[in-house]
Design a protein around this motif. Structure first.
Motif, PDB file in Angstrom:
ATOM      1  N   SER A 143       0.836  -1.210   0.000  1.00 30.16           N
ATOM      2  CA  SER A 143       0.000   0.000   0.000  1.00 30.16           C
ATOM      3  C   SER A 143       0.867   1.254   0.000  1.00 30.16           C
ATOM      4  O   SER A 143       0.508   2.274  -0.606  1.00 30.16           O
ATOM      5  N   VAL A 144       2.033   1.193   0.668  1.00 30.84           N
ATOM      6  CA  VAL A 144       2.971   2.317   0.637  1.00 30.84           C
ATOM      7  C   VAL A 144       3.513   2.510  -0.773  1.00 30.84           C
ATOM      8  O   VAL A 144       3.585   3.635  -1.280  1.00 30.84           O
ATOM      9  N   THR A 145       3.896   1.426  -1.421  1.00 30.04           N
ATOM     10  CA  THR A 145       4.393   1.507  -2.793  1.00 30.04           C
ATOM     11  C   THR A 145       3.337   2.107  -3.714  1.00 30.04           C
ATOM     12  O   THR A 145       3.627   2.963  -4.555  1.00 30.04           O
ATOM     13  N   GLN A 146       2.100   1.662  -3.524  1.00 34.22           N
ATOM     14  CA  GLN A 146       0.984   2.205  -4.314  1.00 34.22           C
ATOM     15  C   GLN A 146       0.846   3.708  -4.087  1.00 34.22           C
ATOM     16  O   GLN A 146       0.705   4.498  -5.032  1.00 34.22           O
ATOM     17  N   GLU A 147       0.907   4.135  -2.823  1.00 36.42           N
ATOM     18  CA  GLU A 147       0.760   5.555  -2.514  1.00 36.42           C
ATOM     19  C   GLU A 147       1.910   6.378  -3.088  1.00 36.42           C
ATOM     20  O   GLU A 147       1.698   7.473  -3.630  1.00 36.42           O
TER      21      GLU A 147
END
Length: 878
Positions: A266-270
């Protein structure tokens, strides 16, 4: 020549005056808050610190006594003052470097290259090397950047004001205005909390990376490309193509999950989405400027057919792109309504460009519009290409859990042959391997979710997938199967990272085996990336053995690639410090094996080194010019292949160096206890440096400590042990009377070996046995005192040995500017070291007594300020 030297002397004098002026302005700020008595006390400490750094014992004793007599709050104030002094000195030096190197243009670098005596490269070879330049700077935030972003912003503003102040045409009124602003910024910095209250998140780190692009590289890249184009036109009767991308930027911020539990899918996505929005913001600024400028009516038929009979065709053509960029920047509309590809950005711009050329408006075409097109190629709609890094065992654990679920046994227990057979069979299969009704563990799900994020965002948003601790072909094939199963329908480059001594030595066998697999050869389509780790190899075996293993493995990999007809891109995972492979850019490039740059040059730029190289547009432009000229020179005039005799001698040195290093670090039972008490290693864990934990495994010992805090801890006490331990003793042992002529030849003719000694030269200038001894006297128990004494004896002997072998009288004799820079900061560093010694003693006693409360919190904050200040002063943290 005399005029040039006079100019440099004048600038050096200006630098000293600027530092003095900034220090006095800070003093006024402190006096305004705390009164004249406090300012006098700080001035006395500064005076004693300067004389103490020159070896005056009476000043040293007075400095230590003054600091030991202060209460905790006063220690914090002293720490803040000297940390601020060092920040100001660094800002002044950064501005000085920018000014001093104005004449070092790209054209000058290449003029020197073309005119160099013994230049074997032909002009056509240089042109071909320029035309095929492929430099990829990978911004990382391991991080070693200890300064808060809010202070970095103030420091940048201060540097800009210094540039104005040194403008000789400034009027007295303008000068007063600039000085008032400088005083304002220094006061702002003094009254700002310099220590983060919480660790930055990976998203915070990524935002910091974006700000480097916005504040510096956005301007520097098109300026650099204009210089490159001018060079081609004036020196080579050629031209830089419109779609040229000789430099590009990638990032690990938000993608490097090796041992960092906070980097999730989710961090990578953000991070990917935020980068898209920041890119849209920057391109929108460009487009709004172009919208104002491109008001002309004449256009070619292609544009006319698209926009119809309108008075301002270029504005009409750009308007839909502006609307799309606005939607992307706001991020409030569905993702499908965002700008989706670089072609959407580039096509209208190129249509405008071609139309302007055809209509005789070349000057307009090659103005701001060309800058935007260059940026679109260099940065694109993703701003940065995001690398993904993960430990090989995490991938293996996915298949271990999956094969047990499917009743096939435990993948982790299989032989390498069985693993490869399974992976290749599934890579060739059209049916899904992962059942829809399978519920994996959280750790496995996270790996799969990351791969699905890659599939969602597509090729343009990503660089390469790096596998740390890669040791077998199956480590690479496993990632490719995970990507396939997650819906990645393009061949994402997968790079094994060879970082320990054994992995580096085994890397040729691993790559030979991998490239012998037909399926794999088809997948990579003639292009292979391999990452060479500098940090962990040096921590594992010492800097000399690691350096030779890195060189040897690269040399072997280059030969394998040539034999297999593969384009090999070596990715250098260097840090800023010597113990992590740090070298000046040109020396680093020229110390590589011949042929190692044929597939391009990819290197990490980390933490504070990003700010020092790319923090201001002028510095960034110069850094890009330096990299470009060094790469071209190394390709067209490669260093010699080492003679067999040199190989024999360096191999002996490396083996002895490794033995010497490991005898102390690995096998001496007193080493870890000494390390823990003599350095602030334990206290570093409390410093909110970055998002990654200090250790890969929270319960692990010294072996699990990351390379950055390992280097950081030793740098704080000025023993800088990992960078030199065992090296000169090994060289001395081999440099016998029979070998001296060969060793001298290695120094004079082999850049790799010369760079080793050059690195030690810099390290030994930063090292200070007297300061290390002061830490030991206060912090190390009597039963371990002999250990530090023996290390300092080796350090002193090593220093003398290096001077003897190089024929120098002083350290950094060949780099007077670098030497002066360290000397300037030495007097400000000295009080911080004695402050840190006092604080370490008080903090540890408070912890031992179980004390808590506001007084202890003040101590700990002062400790963080001291650690940060020393890091700023040494200008190498990790």
């Amino acid at each position: 020549m005399n005029q040039a030297n006079d100019a440099k002397d004048a600038l050096a004098s200006q630098l000293k005056e600027t530092i003095k002026y900034l220090g006095a302005t800070l003093g006024e700020t402190i006096e305004a808050e705390l009164g004249s008595d406090w300012l006098a006390r700080i001035e006395q400490v500064r005076h004693d610190g300067r004389h103490s750094s020159r070896g005056e014992q009476q000043s040293t004793e007075r400095l230590a006594h003054t600091i030991s007599s202060l209460d905790n709050q006063s220690l914090l104030t002293i720490g803040r003052a000297f940390a601020q002094f060092l920040n100001l000195a660094n800002i002044a030096e950064q501005e000085f470097n920018s000014k001093a190197q104005e004449d070092q243009s790209l054209s000058q670098y290449f003029t020197d290259l073309l005119n160099a005596q013994n230049q074997s490269a032909k002009k056509e070879d240089i042109l071909r090397a320029i035309e095929t330049l492929d430099i990829d700077m990978v911004l990382t935030a391991h991080p070693t950047e200890v300064t808060r972003r809010t202070l970095i912003h103030k420091h940048r503003a201060l540097a800009s004001q210094l540039q104005l102040l040194h403008n000789p045409n400034l009027t007295s009124v303008e000068q007063r205005k600039v000085k008032a602003r400088i005083g304002d910024l220094i006061a702002q910095a003094w009254h700002t909390e310099e220590i983060r209250s919480v660790r930055p998140t990976p998203v915070d780190e990524a935002r910091w990376g974006y700000s480097v692009i916005e504040s510096s590289l956005w301007e520097a890249v098109p300026d650099f490309l204009r210089d490159l184009d001018d060079l081609l036109q004036t020196k080579f009767d050629s031209q830089l193509p419109l779609d040229a991308k000789p430099v590009q930027f990638s990032s690990w911020m938000g993608g490097d999950r090796d041992g960092n539990p906070f980097v999730t899918s989710s961090v990578t996505q953000e991070v990917l989405l935020r980068a898209r929005r920041r890119a849209a913001k920057l391109f929108l600024q460009d487009l709004n400027e172009l919208y104002v400028e491109l008001s002309m009516n004449a256009c070619n038929q292609s544009v006319r057919e698209l926009v119809g009979d309108v008075k301002e065709p270029y504005r009409a053509l750009l308007k839909p792109l502006v609307k799309k960029l606005e939607k992307t920047r706001e991020g409030r509309v569905p993702y499908k309504q965002w700008l989706q590809s670089n072609d959407e950005l580039l096509n209208p711009l190129i249509l405008c460009y071609q139309s302007l050329l055809e209509c005789g408006m070349q000057v307009i075409a090659n103005g701001a519009l060309l800058n935007t097109i260059r940026r679109a190629h260099a940065f694109g709609i993703h701003l940065l290409k995001l690398d993904i890094r993960q430990d090989s065992q995490r991938h293996a654990d996915v298949f271990s859990e999956l094969t047990r679920y499917l009743g096939l046994g435990d993948y982790n227990q299989w032989s390498e042959e069985d693993k490869q057979a399974f992976l290749l069979r599934e890579l060739g299969s059209r049916r899904p391997l992962i059942p829809k009704n399978w519920t994996p563990s959280e750790e496995v799900k996270e790996v799969l979710d990351t791969c699905r994020v890659i599939a969602k965002h597509g090729r343009a948003g990503f660089g390469i997938y790096i596998i740390s601790m890669a040791s077998e072909p199956s480590d690479v094939l496993a990632v490719q199967l995970l990507l396939k199963e997650s819906g990645v329908d393009w061949p994402m480059p997968v790079a094994p990272l060879f970082e320990t001594l054994d992995d580096l030595n085994n890397s040729p066998d691993v790559m030979n085996a991998l490239l012998s697999i037909d399926w794999y050869r088809g997948y990579i389509n003639g292009r292979q990336y391999v990452m060479i780790g500098y940090s962990d190899s040096a921590k594992d075996a010492g800097s000399l053995a690691a350096g030779w293993a890195q060189y040897s493995s690269q040399e072997a990999l280059v030969k394998i690639a040539e034999k297999q007809n593969i384009t090999l891109t070596l990715f250098h995972g260097r840090g800023g410090t010597i113990g992590r492979g740090g070298l000046p850019a040109k020396a680093a490039i020229h110390s590589q094996p011949p042929g190692s740059l044929a597939g391009g040059f990819r290197v990490t730029e980390q933490g504070e080194t990003i700010r020092y190289k790319f923090g201001m547009p002028q510095l960034a432009k110069r850094s890009l010019s330096l990299y470009a000229s060094a790469v071209v020179e190394a390709i067209t005039s490669p260093p010699p292949e080492p003679k067999q005799r040199w190989r024999e001698l360096i191999t002996q040195m490396a083996e002895l160096g490794c033995e010497n290093y490991r005898k102390t670090v690995r096998y001496d039972e007193e080493f870890v206890p000494y390390f823990r008490v003599a350095t602030p290693e334990q206290e570093l864990g409390k410093l909110p440096l970055g998002s990654r934990p200090a250790k890969r495994k929270p319960s692990g010992g010294i072996e699990s400590l990351r390379a950055i805090p390992w280097i950081f801890a030793w740098a704080q006490t000025r023993l800088v042990l990992p960078s030199w331990l065992g090296v000169m003793r090994a060289i001395e042992a081999v440099n016998t009377e029979d070998n001296q002529a060969d060793v001298q030849q290695m120094i004079e003719q082999w850049p790799f070996f010369a760079s080793r000694l050059s690195m030690l030269d810099m390290v030994f200038k930063k090292a200070d046995p007297a300061i290390s001894e002061a830490y030991d006297k206060r912090l190390v128990p009597d039963k371990l005192a002999h250990f530090g004494k023996a290390l300092r004896e080796e350090l002193t002997q090593s220093m003398q040995s290096l001077l003897s072998i190089t024929g120098h009288e002083h350290m950094m004799e060949d780099d007077p500017l670098g030497r002066d820079s360290m000397n300037i900061r030495a007097g400000y560093l000295q009080p911080l070291h004695y402050l840190q010694i006092e604080l370490l003693d008080r903090v540890r006693k408070a912890e031992s007594a179980g004390q808590e409360g506001e007084d202890v919190q003040t101590l700990e904050r002062a400790m963080m300020v001291a650690i940060t200040g020393i890091a700023v002063g040494i200008r190498n943290t990790g």
